[in-house]
Design a protein around this motif. Sequence first.
Motif, mmCIF file in Angstrom:
data_model
loop_
_atom_site.group_PDB
_atom_site.id
_atom_site.type_symbol
_atom_site.label_atom_id
_atom_site.label_comp_id
_atom_site.label_asym_id
_atom_site.label_seq_id
_atom_site.Cartn_x
_atom_site.Cartn_y
_atom_site.Cartn_z
ATOM 1 N N PRO A 30 0.842 -1.206 0.000
ATOM 2 C CA PRO A 30 0.000 0.000 0.000
ATOM 3 C C PRO A 30 0.875 1.254 0.000
ATOM 4 O O PRO A 30 1.907 1.313 0.660
ATOM 5 C CB PRO A 30 -0.783 -0.129 1.312
ATOM 6 C CG PRO A 30 -0.846 -1.588 1.575
ATOM 7 C CD PRO A 30 0.478 -2.128 1.095
ATOM 8 N N GLY A 31 0.456 2.260 -0.742
ATOM 9 C CA GLY A 31 1.243 3.484 -0.871
ATOM 10 C C GLY A 31 2.237 3.430 -2.014
ATOM 11 O O GLY A 31 2.951 4.401 -2.261
ATOM 12 N N THR A 36 -2.288 10.962 -5.334
ATOM 13 C CA THR A 36 -2.755 9.601 -5.639
ATOM 14 C C THR A 36 -2.463 8.718 -4.437
ATOM 15 O O THR A 36 -1.674 9.076 -3.559
ATOM 16 C CB THR A 36 -2.062 9.024 -6.890
ATOM 17 O OG1 THR A 36 -0.659 8.878 -6.632
ATOM 18 C CG2 THR A 36 -2.287 9.900 -8.104
ATOM 19 N N TYR A 37 -3.118 7.552 -4.407
ATOM 20 C CA TYR A 37 -2.943 6.652 -3.266
ATOM 21 C C TYR A 37 -3.219 5.217 -3.690
ATOM 22 O O TYR A 37 -3.841 4.946 -4.729
ATOM 23 C CB TYR A 37 -3.901 7.036 -2.135
ATOM 24 C CG TYR A 37 -5.340 6.610 -2.399
ATOM 25 C CD1 TYR A 37 -5.856 5.450 -1.815
ATOM 26 C CD2 TYR A 37 -6.163 7.336 -3.260
ATOM 27 C CE1 TYR A 37 -7.165 5.042 -2.076
ATOM 28 C CE2 TYR A 37 -7.458 6.945 -3.520
ATOM 29 C CZ TYR A 37 -7.955 5.794 -2.930
ATOM 30 O OH TYR A 37 -9.233 5.386 -3.191
ATOM 31 N N CYS A 97 -1.271 4.682 -9.226
ATOM 32 C CA CYS A 97 -2.131 4.679 -8.033
ATOM 33 C C CYS A 97 -3.458 5.363 -8.338
ATOM 34 O O CYS A 97 -3.627 6.035 -9.362
ATOM 35 C CB CYS A 97 -1.423 5.392 -6.879
ATOM 36 S SG CYS A 97 0.091 4.568 -6.348
ATOM 37 N N LEU A 98 -4.410 5.224 -7.442
ATOM 38 C CA LEU A 98 -5.746 5.800 -7.626
ATOM 39 C C LEU A 98 -5.726 7.290 -7.308
ATOM 40 O O LEU A 98 -5.038 7.732 -6.380
ATOM 41 C CB LEU A 98 -6.737 5.089 -6.705
ATOM 42 C CG LEU A 98 -6.840 3.571 -6.884
ATOM 43 C CD1 LEU A 98 -7.749 2.982 -5.799
ATOM 44 C CD2 LEU A 98 -7.379 3.228 -8.267
ATOM 45 N N PRO A 99 -6.476 8.092 -8.063
ATOM 46 C CA PRO A 99 -6.510 9.545 -7.783
ATOM 47 C C PRO A 99 -7.265 9.835 -6.482
ATOM 48 O O PRO A 99 -8.269 9.193 -6.168
ATOM 49 C CB PRO A 99 -7.248 10.123 -8.990
ATOM 50 C CG PRO A 99 -8.075 8.991 -9.510
ATOM 51 C CD PRO A 99 -7.297 7.740 -9.227
ATOM 52 N N CYS A 124 -5.947 13.418 1.999
ATOM 53 C CA CYS A 124 -5.476 12.214 1.300
ATOM 54 C C CYS A 124 -4.005 11.954 1.634
ATOM 55 O O CYS A 124 -3.200 12.882 1.765
ATOM 56 C CB CYS A 124 -5.648 12.398 -0.207
ATOM 57 S SG CYS A 124 -5.226 10.957 -1.195
ATOM 58 N N THR A 125 -3.655 10.678 1.774
ATOM 59 C CA THR A 125 -2.259 10.269 1.945
ATOM 60 C C THR A 125 -1.947 9.219 0.889
ATOM 61 O O THR A 125 -2.824 8.821 0.112
ATOM 62 C CB THR A 125 -2.013 9.685 3.347
ATOM 63 O OG1 THR A 125 -2.717 8.431 3.466
ATOM 64 C CG2 THR A 125 -2.501 10.641 4.430
ATOM 65 N N VAL A 126 -0.705 8.739 0.851
ATOM 66 C CA VAL A 126 -0.350 7.727 -0.158
ATOM 67 C C VAL A 126 -1.025 6.393 0.133
ATOM 68 O O VAL A 126 -1.094 5.524 -0.754
ATOM 69 C CB VAL A 126 1.179 7.545 -0.233
ATOM 70 C CG1 VAL A 126 1.831 8.789 -0.791
ATOM 71 C CG2 VAL A 126 1.756 7.158 1.116
ATOM 72 N N THR A 127 -1.533 6.220 1.345
ATOM 73 C CA THR A 127 -2.171 4.940 1.689
ATOM 74 C C THR A 127 -3.667 5.058 1.973
ATOM 75 O O THR A 127 -4.318 4.060 2.292
ATOM 76 C CB THR A 127 -1.500 4.328 2.941
ATOM 77 O OG1 THR A 127 -1.588 5.252 4.024
ATOM 78 C CG2 THR A 127 -0.046 3.983 2.669
#
Length: 244
Positions: free
Chosen positions: A42-43, A65-66, A76-78, A94-97
Amino acid sequence: MCIFCYLLKLLLLLFVNIVLCVAACNNAEYEINGECCPMCDPGKRVYKHCDQFTSTTCDSCRIRTYSDAPNGLTECLPCSVCDTSNGLRVKQACTVTSDTVCGPLPGYYCIDSLYNCKRAKKHSSCSPGQYINQTGTEFRDTVCDVCPAGSYSDGTLCKLHTDTVSLSNSCESLGKTTISEGTDTTDAECRDRPTSHLLTVILSLCGVCLLMFPAITVIIVKKKIAKKQNSGSYQVTNTQDTNL
């Protein structure tokens, strides 16, 4: 006919190989080009797929994105956007995870989800003659109710009419008269009693008269005495003239 059978067998064999290859990938792997590659954490995202010589190469998610689970994504997903035109604000960035968590703006409530709100609506306003029974929250609208008889409101709190006879602040108790009865949206209107001003004037005149009465009496008495004295002096003068 034999050629057709041969092709059919070949297709079945290819299908079985594909199924076996996919089935061979475990939960921590993803299938790409017939290979089972390890997923990225994740991330992170897949920068380069694995091959028979190297494992999957991963890279961190780009800005805004994450990825919140192990994955085989190349991008990664927006991150979600909390649109103020939908009554939303950022509740958790929002964070990377993890994705952005949206919540309703102050004075709004969510109408489609309790955790990550997608659309919110402004709290209802109570109409005049009503009061707020339950204040609106992030999860429910305002609850209004009708004011009881003998009271009025502007849509917030109910207040008792001034002309309620049982209360000490009635028009009558204030020494006034009711010229307009209260409604569910307006208070009663009071005004001073017409006789109160007239009575004040009369009492004032009576007081002035009482104060002036002794002075007037003294003046009248003095005038009478002076008149008598002048009358006696005139008679004496006439008598003296007659004797001469």
